[in-house]
Design a protein around this motif. Structure first.
Motif, PDB file in Angstrom:
ATOM      1  N   GLY A 152       0.801  -1.221   0.000  1.00  0.00           N
ATOM      2  CA  GLY A 152       0.000   0.000   0.000  1.00  0.00           C
ATOM      3  C   GLY A 152       0.827   1.262   0.000  1.00  0.00           C
ATOM      4  O   GLY A 152       0.386   2.304  -0.511  1.00  0.00           O
ATOM      5  N   GLN A 153       2.017   1.192   0.561  1.00  0.00           N
ATOM      6  CA  GLN A 153       2.918   2.344   0.614  1.00  0.00           C
ATOM      7  C   GLN A 153       3.978   2.301  -0.499  1.00  0.00           C
ATOM      8  O   GLN A 153       4.806   3.195  -0.608  1.00  0.00           O
ATOM      9  N   MET A 154       3.935   1.255  -1.316  1.00  0.00           N
ATOM     10  CA  MET A 154       4.959   1.040  -2.335  1.00  0.00           C
ATOM     11  C   MET A 154       4.852   2.053  -3.465  1.00  0.00           C
ATOM     12  O   MET A 154       3.765   2.434  -3.875  1.00  0.00           O
ATOM     13  N   THR A 155       6.007   2.474  -3.937  1.00  0.00           N
ATOM     14  CA  THR A 155       6.082   3.258  -5.172  1.00  0.00           C
ATOM     15  C   THR A 155       7.122   2.595  -6.069  1.00  0.00           C
ATOM     16  O   THR A 155       7.945   1.783  -5.610  1.00  0.00           O
ATOM     17  N   GLY A 156       7.091   2.951  -7.340  1.00  0.00           N
ATOM     18  CA  GLY A 156       8.085   2.410  -8.259  1.00  0.00           C
ATOM     19  C   GLY A 156       9.498   2.750  -7.836  1.00  0.00           C
ATOM     20  O   GLY A 156      10.409   1.931  -7.960  1.00  0.00           O
ATOM     21  N   GLU A 157       9.678   3.951  -7.307  1.00  0.00           N
ATOM     22  CA  GLU A 157      11.019   4.380  -6.893  1.00  0.00           C
ATOM     23  C   GLU A 157      11.523   3.547  -5.712  1.00  0.00           C
ATOM     24  O   GLU A 157      12.687   3.169  -5.667  1.00  0.00           O
ATOM     25  N   LYS A 158      10.623   3.276  -4.752  1.00  0.00           N
ATOM     26  CA  LYS A 158      11.029   2.460  -3.598  1.00  0.00           C
ATOM     27  C   LYS A 158      11.374   1.043  -4.036  1.00  0.00           C
ATOM     28  O   LYS A 158      12.338   0.447  -3.563  1.00  0.00           O
TER      29      LYS A 158
END
Length: 198
Positions: free
Chosen positions: A72-78
């Motif tokens: 849910g907190q994931m982004t492509g950058e992470k």
């Protein structure tokens, strides 16, 4: 044997380096400490490390990290941070290192239990560890000059109590067991194997 240990200043790497140093020449490589420094996220830094060290018989990597973050907190950058560090960083040690390693040498990378047993907020490292395992299996038949490659996939280790709560139901493994797995990879004859320590 002349053995390069990348990540030799870390919790796991230090124990592995100390064990091999009893009978072999060990070059301890860290990000900011050690005999030689390297940034595994930077191909130029990896190449400079190999140029400085020269020909070698074995490379062990206990290096690389990735973020613990929920989907849910994931982004492509992470997600990319883990790919560039623990996955591509270790892969590049092999891709570049294959041009410096002696005939009959070996590469040993470190993945982890999350490839098979996911935990909360561990999706990035599950993907990275699984990718490392698959790379090792696929790369082994293509390496030339009798060079071998394996991955060590450990459970959470006894020396990392800060992580115990993140691995519910898992029994932490001893550092001795993990070290023995690295010895099997480096001193034995297996290749293309994911050596699980759990």
């Amino acid at each position: 044997m002349k053995i390069i240990i990348v990540g030799a200043t870390g919790t796991l790497g230090k124990k592995v380096a100390d064990a091999f140093a009893e009978k072999h020449e060990v070059i301890r490589v860290g990000n900011t400490k050690g005999d030689v420094q390297v940034d595994i996220k930077d191909e130029a830094s990896i190449k400079a490390m190999f140029e400085k060290i020269g020909a070698f018989d074995a490379l062990i990597s206990t290096s690389g990290k990735g973020p613990f973050v929920t989907v849910g907190q994931m982004t492509g950058e992470k997600f990319k941070a883990g790919l560039l560090d623990k996955l591509l960083g270790q892969v590049n040690l092999v891709l570049i290192g294959q041009h410096y390693i002696n005939k009959g040498g070996s590469f040993t990378l470190t993945s982890g239990i999350l490839a098979d047993h996911p935990i909360a907020a561990g999706a990035v490292l599950s993907a990275v560890n699984g990718g490392l395992n698959s790379f090792v299996i696929a790369a082994a038949p293509e390496l030339e000059n009798e060079v071998r490659i394996n991955a060590i996939s450990p459970n959470v280790v006894e020396d990392s109590p800060a992580y115990f709560d993140s691995f519910p139901g898992e029994i932490p493994v001893t550092m001795e067991k993990v070290v023995k797995a690295f010895e099997k990879s480096v001193l034995g004859i297996v290749t293309g194997q994911v050596i699980k320590v759990y």
